[in-house]
Write an enzyme that holds these catalytic residues in place. Structure first.
Site, PDB file in Angstrom:
ATOM      1  N   GLY A 162     -43.941  21.941 -28.409  1.00 33.96           N
ATOM      2  CA  GLY A 162     -42.912  22.436 -29.358  1.00 33.96           C
ATOM      3  C   GLY A 162     -41.388  22.210 -28.654  1.00 33.96           C
ATOM      4  O   GLY A 162     -41.350  21.946 -27.495  1.00 33.96           O
ATOM      5  N   ARG A 163     -40.625  23.202 -29.452  1.00 28.51           N
ATOM      6  CA  ARG A 163     -39.492  23.167 -28.957  1.00 28.51           C
ATOM      7  C   ARG A 163     -39.337  24.025 -27.498  1.00 28.51           C
ATOM      8  O   ARG A 163     -38.824  23.317 -26.547  1.00 28.51           O
ATOM      9  CB  ARG A 163     -38.446  24.066 -29.803  1.00 28.51           C
ATOM     10  CG  ARG A 163     -38.185  23.293 -31.114  1.00 28.51           C
ATOM     11  CD  ARG A 163     -37.844  24.235 -32.159  1.00 28.51           C
ATOM     12  NE  ARG A 163     -38.724  25.021 -32.563  1.00 28.51           N
ATOM     13  CZ  ARG A 163     -38.879  25.099 -33.919  1.00 28.51           C
ATOM     14  NH1 ARG A 163     -38.036  24.557 -34.718  1.00 28.51           N
ATOM     15  NH2 ARG A 163     -39.927  25.929 -34.470  1.00 28.51           N
ATOM     16  N   ILE A 214     -46.780  31.781 -21.424  1.00 30.06           N
ATOM     17  CA  ILE A 214     -45.588  32.059 -22.088  1.00 30.06           C
ATOM     18  C   ILE A 214     -45.617  32.465 -23.331  1.00 30.06           C
ATOM     19  O   ILE A 214     -44.890  32.852 -24.061  1.00 30.06           O
ATOM     20  CB  ILE A 214     -44.581  31.185 -21.631  1.00 30.06           C
ATOM     21  CG1 ILE A 214     -42.994  31.602 -22.311  1.00 30.06           C
ATOM     22  CG2 ILE A 214     -44.692  29.766 -22.607  1.00 30.06           C
ATOM     23  CD1 ILE A 214     -42.250  32.453 -21.381  1.00 30.06           C
ATOM     24  N   ARG A 251     -48.900  33.555 -25.985  1.00 25.62           N
ATOM     25  CA  ARG A 251     -49.540  34.828 -26.693  1.00 25.62           C
ATOM     26  C   ARG A 251     -50.630  35.218 -25.884  1.00 25.62           C
ATOM     27  O   ARG A 251     -51.308  34.294 -25.505  1.00 25.62           O
ATOM     28  CB  ARG A 251     -50.123  34.924 -28.172  1.00 25.62           C
ATOM     29  CG  ARG A 251     -48.681  34.870 -29.236  1.00 25.62           C
ATOM     30  CD  ARG A 251     -48.170  36.244 -29.520  1.00 25.62           C
ATOM     31  NE  ARG A 251     -47.093  36.358 -30.166  1.00 25.62           N
ATOM     32  CZ  ARG A 251     -45.848  36.037 -29.918  1.00 25.62           C
ATOM     33  NH1 ARG A 251     -45.133  35.773 -28.739  1.00 25.62           N
ATOM     34  NH2 ARG A 251     -45.143  36.074 -31.021  1.00 25.62           N
ATOM     35  N   GLU A 281     -50.879  44.085 -26.018  1.00 23.47           N
ATOM     36  CA  GLU A 281     -49.822  44.422 -25.402  1.00 23.47           C
ATOM     37  C   GLU A 281     -49.385  46.025 -25.744  1.00 23.47           C
ATOM     38  O   GLU A 281     -49.721  46.037 -27.145  1.00 23.47           O
ATOM     39  CB  GLU A 281     -48.805  43.570 -25.622  1.00 23.47           C
ATOM     40  CG  GLU A 281     -48.813  42.362 -24.703  1.00 23.47           C
ATOM     41  CD  GLU A 281     -47.646  41.377 -25.052  1.00 23.47           C
ATOM     42  OE1 GLU A 281     -46.403  41.763 -25.403  1.00 23.47           O
ATOM     43  OE2 GLU A 281     -47.903  40.265 -24.771  1.00 23.47           O
ATOM     44  N   HIS A 314     -43.530  40.412 -21.207  1.00 23.15           N
ATOM     45  CA  HIS A 314     -42.968  39.808 -22.355  1.00 23.15           C
ATOM     46  C   HIS A 314     -41.586  39.507 -22.411  1.00 23.15           C
ATOM     47  O   HIS A 314     -41.065  40.269 -23.475  1.00 23.15           O
ATOM     48  CB  HIS A 314     -43.905  40.370 -23.518  1.00 23.15           C
ATOM     49  CG  HIS A 314     -43.823  39.671 -24.780  1.00 23.15           C
ATOM     50  ND1 HIS A 314     -44.793  39.627 -25.669  1.00 23.15           N
ATOM     51  CD2 HIS A 314     -43.214  38.678 -25.162  1.00 23.15           C
ATOM     52  CE1 HIS A 314     -44.549  38.720 -26.661  1.00 23.15           C
ATOM     53  NE2 HIS A 314     -43.488  38.033 -26.466  1.00 23.15           N
ATOM     54  N   ILE A 315     -40.873  38.960 -21.435  1.00 19.96           N
ATOM     55  CA  ILE A 315     -39.418  38.824 -21.409  1.00 19.96           C
ATOM     56  C   ILE A 315     -39.042  37.500 -21.683  1.00 19.96           C
ATOM     57  O   ILE A 315     -37.719  37.232 -21.425  1.00 19.96           O
ATOM     58  CB  ILE A 315     -38.945  39.412 -20.193  1.00 19.96           C
ATOM     59  CG1 ILE A 315     -39.474  38.735 -18.801  1.00 19.96           C
ATOM     60  CG2 ILE A 315     -39.113  40.916 -20.090  1.00 19.96           C
ATOM     61  CD1 ILE A 315     -38.613  39.036 -17.631  1.00 19.96           C
ATOM     62  N   GLY A 316     -39.972  36.551 -22.433  1.00 15.25           N
ATOM     63  CA  GLY A 316     -39.453  35.000 -22.554  1.00 15.25           C
ATOM     64  C   GLY A 316     -37.930  35.210 -23.115  1.00 15.25           C
ATOM     65  O   GLY A 316     -37.121  34.447 -22.585  1.00 15.25           O
TER      66      GLY A 316
END
Ligand code: DGY
Length: 327
Positions: free
Chosen positions: A164-165, A244, A246, A275, A293-295
């Site tokens: 995807g994007r 990146i 889930r 989490e 989880h800092i994407g």
């Protein structure tokens, strides 16, 4: 209009987590805002209690907005806006049934997430955690020809699961590192979006070809456990895995087994099942680079995400259908 009249004409909003200062200020100008001041994680019962009577609920991926929450807050609740591109934490079917609009934050975070994807890949392949620890601990004996040998990215086949994007933004950056891009997606991309990336109709085929594998598929209950033991065993020996997306997409038992026996050389993980309770076995492994989880965690991206929601709500109130409307 007096300040009191102005306030009376504003909608009530409950904001489940603390937002960047710019976004909290903008929200306060537009809504009568109730904030979760202490920013603690809240369960469904607390959200129901605190958000009773609001028409706007601002959430993040840390809140589970299931059918019970939506039913309890309906019919006053008109809009749920989530500061995330993922919406696996929201029961969209029930939201639709109840006529509650749901907004999310696509596009504006793709670059930030792709940067962290590369951070994970580079740190896993080039042993970032061990390197940092060696210097930080004062245990570095000095340069040596055989010290901390990792795997280079140049010429490697990178498999992207989920094109995807975000997947495509990862591909753009990985091409610059000299990688060959392969991907598996629900559907094959057109040539303009694929930019030469090789399509695999099954995840199994992608895994067989991926010297490095990046999981970027959208989170969804249907994908839980998809990267299982069979898929991980299908990877070439010495592969690198990064996630990146889930955490629950990956079968932790299978990945940890492969990290322990060396079939997977290293992993880079920004997301985890349950989490923030990370499987403690990951913490014991040197060949895993861990990140919380800092994407999308840059100031400009979080502000852009917040504005997308604020503008989306304004568009809804004008009777329009913003592009980030899910239901
Ligand atoms: C997202 O946007 O879905 C990120 O994972 C943050 O929740």
């Amino acid at each position: 209009m007096t300040a009191q009249n102005h306030n009376q004409s504003l909608e009530n909003a409950y904001v489940c987590r603390r937002m960047p200062a710019e976004i909290e200020a903008a929200l306060k100008e537009r809504f009568v805002v109730k904030l979760n001041e202490s920013d603690e994680l809240t369960d469904s019962a607390t959200i129901i209690e605190r958000a009773k009577g609001v028409s706007v609920l601002l959430v993040t991926a840390t809140e589970r907005i299931d059918g019970n929450v939506l039913r309890a807050l309906s019919p006053t609740l008109k809009t749920v806006a989530t500061l995330s591109v993922g919406y696996d934490h929201i029961d969209l079917a029930t939201a639709r049934e109840l006529g509650i609009e749901v907004l999310h934050t696509p596009d504006v975070l793709s670059d930030a997430c792709a940067e962290v994807a590369l951070m994970l890949l580079l740190n896993a392949a080039r042993r970032g955690y061990e390197a940092d620890r060696m210097v930080r601990s004062g245990q570095w004996p000095g340069w040596a020809p055989t010290q901390l040998l990792g795997k280079g990215l140049v010429g490697k086949r990178l498999g992207i699961f989920g094109m995807g994007r975000i997947g495509r933004a990862i591909a753009t950056r990985s091409r610059a590192f000299g990688m060959q891009i392969h991907y598996h997606n629900r559907s094959q991309l057109g040539p303009e979006d694929a930019e030469g990336a090789i399509y695999h109709a099954t995840l199994e085929s992608l895994c067989r070809h991926s010297e490095m594998l990046l999981v970027a598929a959208p989170g969804s209950p249907q994908l839980k456990g998809t990267l299982d033991q069979a898929h991980i065993r299908a990877l070439p020996p010495g592969a690198v895995v990064a996630n990146i997306s889930r955490g629950d997409i990956v079968d932790d038992d299978a990945l940890i087994e492969a990290l322990n026996n060396g079939h997977v050389f290293a992993a880079g993980l920004d997301v985890f099942a349950n989490e923030p309770n990370v499987d403690p076995r990951y913490r014991a492994l040197d060949n895993v680079f861990l990140s919380p989880h800092i994407g999308s965690a840059t100031e400009e991206t979080r502000n852009a995400m917040g504005w997308l929601l604020i503008d989306g709500i304004a568009a809804l109130r004008r009777g329009e259908r913003p592009a980030n409307l899910l239901s």
